[in-house]
Scaffold this active site. Sequence first.
Site, mmCIF file in Angstrom:
data_model
loop_
_atom_site.group_PDB
_atom_site.id
_atom_site.type_symbol
_atom_site.label_atom_id
_atom_site.label_comp_id
_atom_site.label_asym_id
_atom_site.label_seq_id
_atom_site.Cartn_x
_atom_site.Cartn_y
_atom_site.Cartn_z
ATOM 1 N N ASP B 25 6.364 10.577 -44.900
ATOM 2 C CA ASP B 25 5.121 11.252 -45.255
ATOM 3 C C ASP B 25 4.170 11.064 -44.085
ATOM 4 O OD1 ASP B 25 2.711 12.113 -46.204
ATOM 5 O OD2 ASP B 25 2.566 10.678 -47.854
ATOM 6 N N LYS B 86 -3.502 14.878 -37.729
ATOM 7 C CA LYS B 86 -2.863 15.942 -38.508
ATOM 8 C C LYS B 86 -3.754 17.179 -38.614
ATOM 9 C CE LYS B 86 -0.472 16.415 -42.968
ATOM 10 N NZ LYS B 86 -0.140 15.653 -44.183
ATOM 11 N N GLU B 184 4.761 18.793 -49.563
ATOM 12 C CA GLU B 184 4.340 17.556 -50.232
ATOM 13 C C GLU B 184 4.354 17.654 -51.766
ATOM 14 O OE1 GLU B 184 0.663 16.749 -48.189
ATOM 15 O OE2 GLU B 184 1.718 16.307 -46.324
ATOM 16 N N ASP B 206 -2.826 17.843 -55.013
ATOM 17 C CA ASP B 206 -2.605 16.912 -53.902
ATOM 18 C C ASP B 206 -3.817 16.916 -52.977
ATOM 19 O OD1 ASP B 206 -1.818 15.508 -51.671
ATOM 20 O OD2 ASP B 206 0.020 16.642 -51.329
#
Lengths: 174, 618
Positions: B25, B86, B184, B206
């Site tokens: 992850d 990210k 995800e 999420d």
Amino acid sequence: MNYFQLFQVPAQFDLDLTELGTRYLELQRNFHPDNFAAASERDRLLAVQQAANINDAYHSLKQPLLRAEHLLALRGVKISHEQRSFTDTCFLMQQMELRELLGDIPHSSDPYALIDEAEQQIQQQKNSLLHQLAKALDANLHEQDLQAADIIRKLKFFFKLQHELELIEQQLQD
Amino acid sequence: MALLQIAEPGQSAAPHQHKLAAGIDLGTTNSLVATVRSGQASTLKNAAGDDMVPSVVLYQADKVVVGKAAVAAAIADPQNSIFSVKRLMGRGYAETVAQAQQLPYLFVDQQGLVAIETAQGVKNPVEVSAEILATLADTASQTLGGELTGVVITVPAYFDDAQRQATKDAAKLAGLNVLRLLNEPTAAALAYGLDSGQEGVVAVYDLGGGTFDISILRLKRGVFEVLATGGDSALGGDDFDHAIVQWLQQQSGEAELAHQRLRQYLQLARQIKEQLSAHDLYAFELPTANGSLALSLTREQFDSLIQPLVRKTIRACKQTLRDAGLTTAEVAKVVMVGGSTRVPLVRTAVGEFFATEPLTSIDPDKVVAVGAAIQANVLVGNKSDADTLLLDVIPLSLGLETMGGLVEKIIPRNTIIPVARAQEFTTFKDGQTAMSLHVLQGERELVDHCRSLAKFNLTDIPPMAAGGAHIRVTFQVDADGLLSVTAQEKSSGVTASIQVKPSYGLSDDQVATMIQSSMQYAKQDMQQRLLREQQVEASRVWEAVSAAIAADAHLLGAAELLEIEQALSTLKIVSQGNDTAAIKAAIDKTNHITDEFAARRMDNSIRQALQGHKVDEV
């Protein structure tokens, strides 16, 4: 590619969607690229193409309009959307009236009543055309196939209207 | 040719060998690695005993530090400690500078892409992410005692093509074999084992450090079908922190925050957020230009600071439900993923919207890595009886630029992937041999409002009269959500060549150069690595073709069979040597000779798949 053959279902307009769904998952369970993660590059590429074909075929058979078009294409009839103009004045009038109705919704004091009314009209016309389409396609004769192509073109207008109606409703809710 | 593996996935050449695989992850704030051991998926701890590694990379003149130690150095050296990289993946220089004024970095324009000036020179987000990935992979191979065969890396479902490609490039740079980029939310659904007997519609909410995803899935007998996905790839817990920082700045009366002060406030903001997730009031000291201020913030104040952000996520939920053609009443369960879902206001708002108590039984920070590990274990071939099927969708529509700066959609959002759609183009000048296509991603009608993905230049079109050449361009999106484009002139069958210019990404050549120039791979290592890659591919091809012959030799004529067997024995001999180019040539030759055989087997097995079905039914 004959999508009906791919899923081994009868090549007809009236289709058992549950059965189609089961066949689809069966094929994807075998050909989804996740089954090929350890395979050679060429085989992985083949799997992606195969899975894409299966997805495309499912997408086309699931929706009545695309299914009808595919059926006609297999029988050698093209829809040629843009080239032909409508001579059915009754249909054109109806379209104009519905468009006006949609246009009135945002300014109305009771927009939801108008939405309900428009929805009902569109649904009714759509169902009647879908019924006619099924009948024409079932005949499996060239003359009726040409009629079916005409009906498909009309149906597209109703699907489009329905989509626009949904957008109007969303805007109201937001 | 891996059709044998389809029928009997366990029957690989070495059926008893357990292959090492991990799920990663790669988060905005924290990253984790997990694996399946003795049938149980769990996260792995590094030497310091932590499984959550802060996604922070510190560049010092003589070394690179990743994780906790980098965080510790961040206040002293803000410009060289890269946080939340990210958010910069697949992003351009201009847009980043316009949006990220608060960040303490020296941004550099790297041919339109954003990069950062550090003590070790210019580093782009792909390189920074590669450092994090390499650290995690290290933890995994040390814990498991061997080299990883492959990894599954998770990405937000809402990531566009450029962001996905950047993630894959980072893995390549870190020397990892990516089995799959997994969304995800899908990973989270897998981790909850929602396949085990549970059926119905599930929403996965999420909210990570920097990205927000909402996915609606339908679960039915091991099939995880994503019905719709939506979100915001630039909204997350970081934004909660920034909202608090703004409030802190107002209190301090400082008009502008210096880099060090900003880093200090950001860390304080994070602390406040965490405290207010457990308590109703938090008192703290705020360092200012003239000493410090004693302040406190209540849960209520905090809620009102972040309310607009939370509302934005709920609006996205609404839209995504609509896309799925469902109402909240039809959603049976809501799964919470991401550290930011610990914030009470988030839980309340989500619970209210879906009118159900959200599921939080698996640690929201770990659930994604655990799901990725489960899928990695299946993909690498350790679990032969795996009966899961993940059907994902493309999150944003793909389109082409047409006249007048408009976008024509080719593949609408929420189409199941893999997908291929073809479009025909014709030449408008006599003898025209080239044309250019601009591919975009997004929902808006104007080119300027969509995200530019790439420009494709088609060349080598056979010269014909205007309108004579019909070029069929096929846009294909694979299971990772990545786009590829091929083109063919229809009447001549000539394949037009395509040069891709990614708008916000690296070309294949650039990635290769980066790998070569990276400190980790001296020239010899690099050659070793290329050789190794070809040898692995050669053995895959050899195994697959041998298995195919064993199963389906009846589909071949005697001459065909002989030709294939000869190619195989050549392949075997050549692959034991160390001539990389010769191995590649032998692979290509074997592939070429078996193309027709592979196609026949594919057709054959489609028939068989459904015939088996019919027998079962009777």
